[in-house]
Design an enzyme around this catalytic site. Structure first.
Site, PDB file in Angstrom:
ATOM      1  N   GLY A   1       0.809  -1.217   0.000  1.00 33.11           N
ATOM      2  CA  GLY A   1       0.000   0.000   0.000  1.00 33.11           C
ATOM      3  C   GLY A   1       0.842   1.266   0.000  1.00 33.11           C
ATOM      4  O   GLY A   1       0.491   2.260  -0.649  1.00 33.11           O
ATOM      5  N   THR A   2       1.946   1.242   0.716  1.00 34.98           N
ATOM      6  CA  THR A   2       2.775   2.442   0.802  1.00 34.98           C
ATOM      7  C   THR A   2       3.354   2.789  -0.567  1.00 34.98           C
ATOM      8  O   THR A   2       3.293   3.948  -1.011  1.00 34.98           O
ATOM      9  CB  THR A   2       3.905   2.228   1.833  1.00 34.98           C
ATOM     10  OG1 THR A   2       3.293   1.954   3.097  1.00 34.98           O
ATOM     11  CG2 THR A   2       4.802   3.447   1.935  1.00 34.98           C
TER      12      THR A   2
ATOM     13  N   ASN B   1      -8.160   3.782   8.284  1.00 36.04           N
ATOM     14  CA  ASN B   1      -7.503   2.691   8.992  1.00 36.04           C
ATOM     15  C   ASN B   1      -7.644   2.784  10.507  1.00 36.04           C
ATOM     16  O   ASN B   1      -7.655   1.774  11.189  1.00 36.04           O
ATOM     17  CB  ASN B   1      -6.020   2.617   8.623  1.00 36.04           C
ATOM     18  CG  ASN B   1      -5.349   3.960   8.619  1.00 36.04           C
ATOM     19  OD1 ASN B   1      -5.770   4.879   7.909  1.00 36.04           O
ATOM     20  ND2 ASN B   1      -4.313   4.115   9.414  1.00 36.04           N
TER      21      ASN B   1
ATOM     22  N   GLN C   1      -7.784  -0.492   3.460  1.00 33.75           N
ATOM     23  CA  GLN C   1      -8.570  -1.033   4.579  1.00 33.75           C
ATOM     24  C   GLN C   1      -9.938  -1.513   4.134  1.00 33.75           C
ATOM     25  O   GLN C   1     -10.523  -2.402   4.753  1.00 33.75           O
ATOM     26  CB  GLN C   1      -8.725   0.032   5.680  1.00 33.75           C
ATOM     27  CG  GLN C   1      -7.451   0.333   6.428  1.00 33.75           C
ATOM     28  CD  GLN C   1      -6.996  -0.804   7.337  1.00 33.75           C
ATOM     29  OE1 GLN C   1      -7.767  -1.666   7.745  1.00 33.75           O
ATOM     30  NE2 GLN C   1      -5.711  -0.812   7.654  1.00 33.75           N
TER      31      GLN C   1
ATOM     32  N   HIS D   1      -1.582  -7.719   2.609  1.00 32.94           N
ATOM     33  CA  HIS D   1      -1.535  -8.248   3.987  1.00 32.94           C
ATOM     34  C   HIS D   1      -2.712  -7.829   4.854  1.00 32.94           C
ATOM     35  O   HIS D   1      -2.874  -8.320   5.965  1.00 32.94           O
ATOM     36  CB  HIS D   1      -0.194  -7.916   4.656  1.00 32.94           C
ATOM     37  CG  HIS D   1      -0.005  -6.508   5.099  1.00 32.94           C
ATOM     38  ND1 HIS D   1      -0.141  -6.135   6.422  1.00 32.94           N
ATOM     39  CD2 HIS D   1       0.326  -5.391   4.432  1.00 32.94           C
ATOM     40  CE1 HIS D   1       0.120  -4.840   6.542  1.00 32.94           C
ATOM     41  NE2 HIS D   1       0.402  -4.363   5.347  1.00 32.94           N
TER      42      HIS D   1
ATOM     43  N   THR E   1      12.306  -7.309 -10.756  1.00 35.76           N
ATOM     44  CA  THR E   1      11.896  -8.697 -11.008  1.00 35.76           C
ATOM     45  C   THR E   1      10.622  -9.002 -10.223  1.00 35.76           C
ATOM     46  O   THR E   1      10.519  -8.652  -9.046  1.00 35.76           O
ATOM     47  CB  THR E   1      13.030  -9.656 -10.594  1.00 35.76           C
ATOM     48  OG1 THR E   1      14.177  -9.322 -11.378  1.00 35.76           O
ATOM     49  CG2 THR E   1      12.651 -11.111 -10.830  1.00 35.76           C
TER      50      THR E   1
ATOM     51  N   CYS F   1       4.255   4.284  14.975  1.00 36.93           N
ATOM     52  CA  CYS F   1       5.415   4.534  14.126  1.00 36.93           C
ATOM     53  C   CYS F   1       6.199   3.234  14.001  1.00 36.93           C
ATOM     54  O   CYS F   1       5.827   2.208  14.560  1.00 36.93           O
ATOM     55  CB  CYS F   1       6.254   5.666  14.676  1.00 36.93           C
ATOM     56  SG  CYS F   1       6.926   5.305  16.276  1.00 36.93           S
TER      57      CYS F   1
HETATM   58  N1  PLP Z   1      -3.106   2.794   3.562  1.00 34.72           N
HETATM   59  C1  PLP Z   1      -3.820   2.379   4.623  1.00 34.72           C
HETATM   60  C2  PLP Z   1      -5.194   2.915   4.816  1.00 34.72           C
HETATM   61  C3  PLP Z   1      -3.275   1.476   5.529  1.00 34.72           C
HETATM   62  O1  PLP Z   1      -3.980   1.072   6.586  1.00 34.72           O
HETATM   63  C4  PLP Z   1      -1.959   0.991   5.295  1.00 34.72           C
HETATM   64  C5  PLP Z   1      -1.319   0.072   6.254  1.00 34.72           C
HETATM   65  O2  PLP Z   1      -1.500   0.189   7.448  1.00 34.72           O
HETATM   66  C6  PLP Z   1      -1.266   1.441   4.174  1.00 34.72           C
HETATM   67  C7  PLP Z   1      -1.877   2.345   3.320  1.00 34.72           C
HETATM   68  C8  PLP Z   1       0.115   0.970   3.861  1.00 34.72           C
HETATM   69  O3  PLP Z   1       0.083  -0.342   3.366  1.00 34.72           O
HETATM   70  P1  PLP Z   1       1.383  -1.286   3.447  1.00 34.72           P
HETATM   71  O4  PLP Z   1       1.475  -1.733   4.869  1.00 34.72           O
HETATM   72  O5  PLP Z   1       1.082  -2.412   2.522  1.00 34.72           O
HETATM   73  O6  PLP Z   1       2.546  -0.489   3.018  1.00 34.72           O
END
Ligand code: PLP
Length: 393
Positions: free
Chosen positions: A71-72, A162, A192, A214, A250, A338
């Site tokens: 997600g990040t 989240n 989420q 995940h 990859t 954090c």
């Molecule tokens: N966006 C939301 C709303 C999240 O809850 C999270 C993870 O807690 C992320 C993005 C980031 O996802 P990842 O942990 O796969 O980097």
């Protein structure tokens, strides 16, 4: 000790079906999906099958699915990649707009773009505008309209929060964006929402959609950015040109396969599972607010994800409560953590107007597909005891 896991929004246990589907890629099916021979072709077939399935689950075309590391990365690629693409064709990057309750992956990407630190990508300094929310965490659509203009480059609005679990009126927000900022690209962070909501319908209005495996019972370090056809996007990671030049590196074939299976499993019986888990969340929230006077649920009037039970316990410090709960085998969290695991002051609760002394007593219990009635019964025994102990000093 019995472990009562109530932190599904942080990560959910990996589904057995996911483990089984991924296993061959740690063994005999080890190919590099970009190679020229039969071993590579076998990996590529698995990757492309996974892509097809992910696309179907998200209401996208296979060509619109970009596999990422989670997600990040997806959120960073969305915000920075769009601005960089605009800059690359000589358009002004335009300002960025996001809600006050976005995950830090979005907030920090927008802030970095605004500060000009993404200049390496050809993104000049620009304005970052933040859309306020009400006391339920719902974005203020009138304020959104005020903040938009034809010069906006990217708008990022999450589908569900989240920390407190509020589900946003994304379709209405998208209509406002199209009207007030027709040239803007709309990204939604559906990380989420993915385990619970009907994504093909709810993200249909977004140009870019972020997902993370995940949170769905899939592997960590795997995600997707849906990039609708025609949306300009410049890669953040340069190299071999995988993912049609949108994300080099990859392929993690096992991860893509695991994500596809996780999405499929989450979609199977989603409605019934949502009702089941929502019933458990209500029992937990109702039981704790009744047992412990001075306990306030954070969201009562807005739609909320089925698994979220976010409570504020008066006269209690969340860090101390979480330690006592952990000692008793109940795993919950403060919502905002954090990298060290320590709680941070919640920007979400601050945006909802919750005073700091109240926010410091907030705990997020998040239930999921493994949660049982016994888990809730156990939490209803443990949490009141822990709160009472802290209140007694
Ligand atoms: N966006 C939301 C709303 C999240 O809850 C999270 C993870 O807690 C992320 C993005 C980031 O996802 P990842 O942990 O796969 O980097």
């Amino acid at each position: 000790m019995t472990v009562t896991y109530l932190d599904h929004a942080a990560t959910s246990p990996v589904r057995p079906e996911v483990v089984a589907a991924m296993a061959p890629f740690s063994g005999p099916r080890y190919g590099n999906a970009s190679g020229p021979h039969r071993v590579a072709r076998d990996a590529r077939r698995a990757l492309e099958d996974a892509r097809e399935e992910v696309a179907a689950m998200l209401g996208a075309a296979a060509s619109e699915v970009v596999f990422t590391s989670g997600g990040t990365e997806s959120a960073n690629l969305a915000v920075t990649g769009v601005l960089a693409a605009r800059a690359a064709v000589g358009r002004p990057a335009g300002s960025v707009v996001c809600s006050a309750v976005e995950h830090s992956a979005v907030l920090a990407s927008c802030a970095a773009a605004a500060a000009g630190t993404a200049r390496v990508q050809g993104v000049p300094a620009l304005a970052h505008r933040v859309v306020p929310v009400d006391d339920q965490g719902t974005i203020d659509l009138a304020a959104l309209a005020e903040l938009l203009d034809p010069g906006v480059g990217v708008v990022s609005l999450m589908l569900a929060n989240n920390e407190v679990g509020t589900v946003q009126p994304l379709a209405e927000a998208a209509a406002v964006v199209r009207q007030r900022a027709p040239g803007a690209v709309l990204h939604t962070d559906a990380v989420q929402a993915a385990p619970w909501l009907d994504l093909p319908v709810l993200v249909a209005d977004a140009d870019l959609v972020s997902i993370s495996a995940h949170k769905l019972g899939g592997p960590k370090g795997v995600g997707v950015l849906v990039v609708r056809a025609g949306v300009p996007l410049r890669a953040l990671l340069h190299g071999g040109g995988q993912e049609h030049e949108r994300r080099s590196g990859t392929h993690d074939v096992a991860g893509a396969v695991g994500l596809a299976v996780a999405l499929r499993e989450a979609a199977t019986g989603r409605r019934a599972e949502g009702v089941r888990v929502e019933g458990l969340s209500r029992r937990l929230g109702g039981g704790l607010t009744t047992a412990l006077p001075g306990t306030v649920p954070s969201v009562t009037k807005a739609p909320v994800l089925p698994g979220h039970c976010h409570l504020r316990f008066a006269g209690v410090e969340q860090e101390e409560l979480l330690v006592l709960l952990d000692d008793a085998g109940v795993c919950a969290s403060a919502g905002a953590a954090c990298a060290s695991g320590a709680s941070e002051p919640s920007h979400v609760l601050a945006a909802m107007g919750v005073p700091p002394d109240e926010a410091s007593g907030a705990v997020r219990f998040t239930l999921g597909y493994t949660t049982t009635a016994d888990d809730v019964t156990r939490a209803l025994e443990v949490v009141p005891r822990a709160v009472a102990r802290l209140r007694a000093g």
